[in-house]
Structures are given as C-alpha cells and as structure tokens.
Design an enzyme around this catalytic site. Sequence first.
Site, mmCIF file in Angstrom:
data_model
loop_
_atom_site.group_PDB
_atom_site.id
_atom_site.type_symbol
_atom_site.label_atom_id
_atom_site.label_comp_id
_atom_site.label_asym_id
_atom_site.label_seq_id
_atom_site.Cartn_x
_atom_site.Cartn_y
_atom_site.Cartn_z
ATOM 1 C CD GLU A 199 -4.015 3.585 -0.752
ATOM 2 O OE1 GLU A 199 -4.362 2.453 -0.486
ATOM 3 O OE2 GLU A 199 -3.724 4.422 0.123
ATOM 4 C CD GLU B 91 -8.473 7.202 4.370
ATOM 5 O OE1 GLU B 91 -7.671 8.161 4.411
ATOM 6 O OE2 GLU B 91 -8.142 6.037 4.076
HETATM 7 C C1 BGC Z 1 -7.864 2.832 0.865
HETATM 8 C C2 BGC Z 1 -9.274 2.406 1.171
HETATM 9 C C3 BGC Z 1 -9.314 0.951 0.845
HETATM 10 C C4 BGC Z 1 -8.457 0.320 1.882
HETATM 11 C C5 BGC Z 1 -8.521 -1.132 2.063
HETATM 12 C C6 BGC Z 1 -6.982 2.137 1.828
HETATM 13 O O1 BGC Z 1 -5.683 2.508 1.743
HETATM 14 O O2 BGC Z 1 -7.698 4.185 0.851
HETATM 15 O O3 BGC Z 1 -10.255 3.226 0.830
HETATM 16 O O4 BGC Z 1 -10.548 0.388 0.691
HETATM 17 O O5 BGC Z 1 -7.125 0.759 1.771
HETATM 18 O O6 BGC Z 1 -8.672 -1.309 3.369
#
Ligand code: BGC
Length: 962
Positions: free
Chosen positions: A539, A806
Amino acid sequence: MLNRCLMPGSWALLVAGLLIGPWPVSLSAEGLSPVALRTEWLQNPLGIDSPSPRLSWKLESSLRAQRQTGYRVLVASSKQALEANSGDLWDTGKVASDETIGRAYEGKPLGSGQLCFWKVKVWDQAGQESEWSETASWSMGLLDPRDWKAVWISVRDKTPLHRDRDQLHLPPARHYRKEFGLPKAVRRATIYASSLGLHELYLNGRRVGDALLEPGWSDYAKRVYYRTHDVTGLVRAGTNAIGGIVADGWYAGYVGYGLLVGYGPYRTGRSIYGKTPALCAQLEVEFEDGTRSWVGTDATWKVTDQGPIREADLIMGETFDSRAELTGWAEAGFDDRQWAPCIRAEGNGSVRAIFSDTMGDREVDLGFRAPPVLQSYPAPAIRVTQELPAIQLMKPNPGVYIFDFGQNFAGVARLKLRGVRGTKVQIRYGELLHPDGRLMTENLRKARATDYYILKGDPAGEVWTPRFTYHGFQYVEISGVPVRPELQDAVGLVMHNDTPLAATFSCSDPVLSKFWTNALWTQRANFVEVPTDCPQRDERLGWMGDAQIYARTASFNADVAAFFTKWLDDVAEAQRSFGAYPDYAPYPMSHGEPRKSFGTAWMDAGIICPWTMWKVYGDKRLVDRQWKSMSRFMEFRMAASSKHLGLSIGNTWGDWLNLGEETPIEFIDTCYAAHTSALMAELAEATGRDVEASNYRRWFGEVRAAFLKHYGLPRGGLKVDTQTAYVLALAFELLPEDQRKAAADRLAEKIAKNGHRMATGFLGTKWLLPVLTAHGHHDLALRLFQSRDFPSWGYEVINGATTVWERWDSYTKEEGFGRHNAAMNSFSHYSFGAVCEWAFRSLAGIDTDGPAYKQIVIRPGPGKGDLDPQAKSAPIDRVDATYNSIRGPIRSSWHRDGSVFSLNLTVPANATATVYFPARDEASISEGGHPVDQSEGVRVLRREGDRVVMTVGSGEYQFQSR
Ligand code: BGC
C-alpha cells in the site's frame, strides 16, 4: 529496549532518552540572539528554485520577556563578502518588525546555481542590537528549463511490456557511466540530477550524498523532482568518472495495491507511469580561474544491465548477485567495452498498453515522455537516521534464523553473510512472529518484501544493504545460509524523510509515555516520501484521510513544514478535473478520471493540511499557492452537496474502523463541508481575501443551518445518535452555544453506557478527547486515554506494541492475530496516534492562539484525580513535554503533589504565553519562590473558573500553587 542507538543526531538522541530538556540554549545570549537560520524551512538547502526564498530564524535569550523590534538581513554572494558585512545581493537595512518567519528575499535577482550566504541581526525591545547570527547559506537550482543541457537517457529496452499478473516482473537496476576530463583545478562542482525511477550517483567511485530513493515521487507525466549536490570534493583536475545506478522505483515498479486489485497496465500493478526508467544528470564545474564547464547525460554514456542488482523494487524487494559486482565501475579506467551505448530515452519509442482501474480498460502509452517540469526537491531527504543493533537471534527451524530489532520500524538491514560462492540467501521481513516463532507475513498481502543475496564466497563475510527498496519490520529472517550467523551480523537501518525532531513527551503513566514513543516510531516509519498509511504491506500510499487526521500531531513530533510543502504539491497535482481531491496523493492508479476516486474526509485533507501548516508554521505562501486549487475543490464540494446536506458519492469510508457505530456518510459529509468552509474563511482572512472570507463564512452558516434543521433535536440531541456524530458536531461548532453542553453530556453518557469505551473510528477518535476536554468532560478524556481495556491506546501497549496499530486489537496476548483479517492488519498505522495532538495541546497544555505560536496558550490538563473507581492506573500527576516550535522551544512540565501544583514553563523569545494555571487565586501562586505579582515577565489577568489566567513573556518560569 528503546535506548539503543549508534547514530548521532536528534532522532537517535531522542530514542536514547538523552534529549530531556528543551534544546540547548547558549547561556551567553543575554539579550536576543538569532539562531537556527533556515531557508524555505530547510537548513542550508541546495538547489532552491523559488526566485524569492523565504528566510526564517529563531531567537534565544537568557533574559525574560524579550521581543524583537527590528532585524537586518544581509545576503552575500560569498562568505568573504558576508564576513565583511557586505550584503552584495541584499541588505534589508534595519527593518522595524517583530517577524522572524518567512521573510521573502527581495534582493538582486538570483541566477541558476547562485550561491547565497546570509546572516541576520536583531534589535530587542530596548532598541539594543544583537550580534550577527552564524552564517547560513543556500544555493539556487536550475531555474530556466534551458539550463538543462543534459538529456534524458535510457538503456535500449527491447523487452516486451510485462503482461502476466500472476508472475512478478522485477528487472535489474542499470548502471550508467561516463568518463570525462577536467583540464584544471576546480573551485566548485555541483550536480543536478533526476530520474524516472530511482537513482544513486557516484563520482570517482564515491557515492554522491547520503540521500536515499532519489529523486522522489511525483506524477511524472506532469512533473519530476531533481536533486542538487555539492560535489566539489569528489572531482579533480584530470580524468574523472561519473556513474549512476537507476532502478524502477515508483515510476516503473510496483506501486500501492495495484497488483492486489488489478490496476495498471494489464492489471499488473507495475509500470504505472512508464515502462523504462531514465536518467538525466548535469554536472556543473567552476574552475579556480573562474571559467566553467559542464558534463551531462547524453548518448555517449554507457550502460549495462549485467550489474549485481538483479531485482530492485520498492515493495517487492531487491536481489543482489555479488558475483556480478562491477568493481571500479564508477572510476576512471574501468573497462566498459562490454557495456552498451545509451540511447536518448525517447529512442525506446511508444509502448501501447491496456490500462485498467475502476473506470475499466483503455489504451495508454507507457513510452518515455519528458516530464514538462523539473522541480527542485523541497523536503528534507530520506536517509538513514538511526541504526538499531539486533537484540536477539532465533532459530525457529533448521537453516532459518530470525533477528529481532526490538522495535517495529521502516528501512532496511545491513547484513553480514557468510557461505560458499553461489549460495542464494533469502531475506524476509515481518512485523511480528507467530506464537510458534515463525515470521508473520500474512499482513504483507502482495508485497513480496523479500530480498535475496547471492554470495561470492568471501571467507571474511560479505556485508550488504539493499538500496532501492525498504520494508516495514521488526524481524528479519534469513534462510539459505550454511553457517549460523552471529547476533551482530544484522543491523537495522531506520529510514525516513529526515524531518527534524521537534518534541519530547513523558508523563507519570509509563504506558502513555510508551504510547507516545510508539506514535513517533510510526510517524518515522510512514513519513517516507509522502505521509503513507503503512510501510509494510502493498500500500504505502499518501492516504489523505489518515494525513489530515494526523497532520497536527505530526507537526508536534517533528518539523514537517518542508515535508508537507512537498506533499501538498502532490495533492494539488492529483486534484481531479472536476475539483475533488483524490483518495491518496500522488494518485498513480489512474490514467483518467475514475468516478469513485475521492471520499468525504479524505478529500478534505486538501484544505485541512494547508490550514494546519498555516496554523503551525504561519505559511501563507503555501496557502497562496494552493488557493486556486482549494477554491476549485470547495466549488465542487458545495455544488455536489444537495442543499448542503452532504454527499454520498465517491468512496464512503466514513468513520473508518469504527466499532459497531456507523455514522451515515451524509452526516459526516455535512460536518466536513461546514468544517472546510470555516477553515477556508480563516485562510482567506489570513491572506487578505476579504470577499472570499465572507463567502466561506456564509457557506459555513448555510451548512450549519441545514445541518441543524435536518439532524438537530432539542437540547443538543442529534437524530444520528452515535459517539462520532456528537464528536463531529461539537468539534466543528455546528451546534448553537447553548446546546453544546447538553450534546457533550449526551456524548459522555453514551461512552459511559458503552462501558466507558470508545466506539469511534478514524474520524471520531481524532476529535473525541479534544471535544470532551473542551466541553467539561476532561476527566472522561483522561480516563479513556489511560484505559488499558479494548479499545484503547493503552491496550495496544500492554499487548506489546512498539508502534501504533491499524486496529486497537491487531494482536492480543490471548488470541494472537486471530481477531482480524490478517491481510488488513497493519502494525504501523499512525491514524489512531492522532491523540498525541490532544496530549500536547490539552494534557501538557501547549497550544497556539492564532498562527505560528507567536501567542502561545499554556493550559496544563491535570484531572480532578478522584473520579474513576475502576481505574487500573494512578491518575496522571506529572507531564513533561517540550515542543521546538517555529519560534523556538516551548516547555510545559507540570507536577501535582497533593495540593501543590507546579509548572516549569519555557516560552521562546519574541513570543508571549497566556497561562491558565490551576489555582484558587493569585495569592496562592508563587514563581521562582516569590509571590507571582513580584515576578518579572508575569502579569495576572483574571480568574476563570478554577484557573488563574496570566500573561507571560519569554523565558523560563517555575510556578507553584497551593
Ligand atoms: C488504508 C487506510 C486508508 C483506507 C481508506 C486503507 O487501506 O490503510 O488507512 O485510509 O484504506 O479507507
């Protein structure tokens, strides 16, 4: 565990626990001394491309209540001229002003490459003149596109574009080289370099600078960064050699979750911007006799893809075959007859491909296009800021060894490996271990996050560090080595943009002190080129929602002025054609306009982050620069909301990761429409845009009225009865004043009914504690902050966190990783760390009244201390926080001992503070052992509830009350 470090520098000192007080103050500075000179927020930057760079300084004094009443800046073209007090480029003369931030250069026009040396002196309130400051400097970049005589070069790339989503495609890094002669002694040499991809440069065998992952990430179709290095010490009269290694990076490698979801050319998640990396570098030389010369990339350079770096991908990892090492390749005399001539990058022709994203499939061209803009990199470089020795070596299985660094972080490892020639060592990275000791990699999703090293068989061992990748990890697993490694064979190298550390925080609750260091580590792991969501899985995108939630906390922990300046360029550049800001910036996944590319509270980062930078650093130029883009966004925002009642188009993450209390997206959107209107009104006012200011205020009023009509109930109630609904309505001042207390009481009651637990997600949690504190429930805020129960910050810490997770329960001692989808479970995600903002502003009590800490608010936040019979920890009775603000160090260190409350306070010179001191009355307060009314620099203003309000000039104070 945290007090291990080898590196000097503020980051390492902090982690070592050495940096306890405010920053060193030269005690000889009686009156005012200007210190910490910065140009465009950076210390002695090279390659500035603003024609009028902004100059800032801080002031020190050992006396109280010191103010600047005037300054004089000298800018000279040489050190000698400056030493002789000649400002041959600019002499402001004495300017009557108390400003120390962002003085724009207005001297002689500056040409490309111009060296500028500057210093400043100031006058205090008595009209007394200071000494000159130390000398600072900057250099100009290449200001005119015609200054670039070098051309973009590439390897001739005949390989077909990768199309197989089921196979990773990881091309080698290419080595480029060129020999050149310099006929005479060199006075100054500067290299300007950019790449589509990532590059490292070498001159005469030595590495140029220590920056990593150059030149940085931008939307390469529109803009690319270049870097400037002074290489005077690396060149010589005679024959020289220059070399560059170029890897795929963001330009051609795997980016984000593209592979996972099937975005990009042929859904492969790679080659998002283009197929073949390219290099553009220009060395400018000035000889001792004043004449000049230059050498740049062109088709006379040579290139090989037969070097040792066989794979080099930011997310997937690197493979190094040491048998293919090119000894001496960047030195003169190297035999490059086997190397191929380079070509001009456009020579690779067009590369048609089918690009996929949420909009479907369409044809794009991934051939070389010269980025229309080359821009100087405005942020501090990414570099290794600290080394972590391994603290433990484990052997979970035969032939498998795991090093534990005791801390989750982002970066790489330096490894010493031993074995017979040709042995392939596999190196994997993980944030945690499974209970049986295996490396946990399930949360990496499609990120291979694996490096390979092929040994050449050196009996003394082979030391290796990858160059064009990084990982998020605490553990490194190596397998394939025939010999058991030693503990000291692995060293963790912590990498991030080198934003100067700005804070320390500790309090009497050790769990929370630990939480703060966890947040700091998480920030460091994620401030890598852009504010990323997480460093480990596939990501690492500049997710806007996360960034807006965390921006203020980030600004406490480190000086992020230049870092956000850089990223906000990416944000403006990524703005959709219809005005919305996208989900993340840069926005690489699309060569078009996918419909669902934005979302409430994520897109609003485009307003909230510039506002935060203005608030914290007083950066008006940033606001001016973003203004057009921000206005366009607001037009879109208001037009898209029907009757100001919120939009539910786009992505609807809303109060992401809330705990069973869904707040409708239209509600949240209405709140954010009001909030961004209010922030725009403030920014308009600050930058002299009166008409816009009143328009935005009107918008705010209209949205608020619509909100109340639609969602309001009598006595502060809301039709949407969630914790987050009350939090946002209160945080953004959507309720009439006389209903706020009732709404806050309702919120408190809901939390109590929920077992004194939060139900809020990313959006609600950011504002929860500030709202409770602001509306009479500070003790509840403290109780939530000090909780050890799920969900809470303390819960993570007692479950072993060294970073912010998270999810509150990403891992638990009882259930391991069992509670969650392993793939969506990052252990280094700063969003919930946004509570640190409250810890600084409301617990330590350090805040700014208006922009940039000129007028400081000090409001220590002890609780009543006796309200929580269930508490598992003693109430916080001591907090010590320092914040090196844009004006200089602020310290609030308070302590409550029975009925005695003490506060050690530092206010930087040229600032004043309003202190809200817990005391019955003025008579019960002493300062430095004397009655407060006899204290120099202090004036008691009034009593407000259980506080005595004082105004305090700069200096250090010891207040005490009984
Ligand atoms: C991220 C989040 C981001 C989100 C959006 C995720 O995959 O890790 O922190 O804001 O996607 O919903």
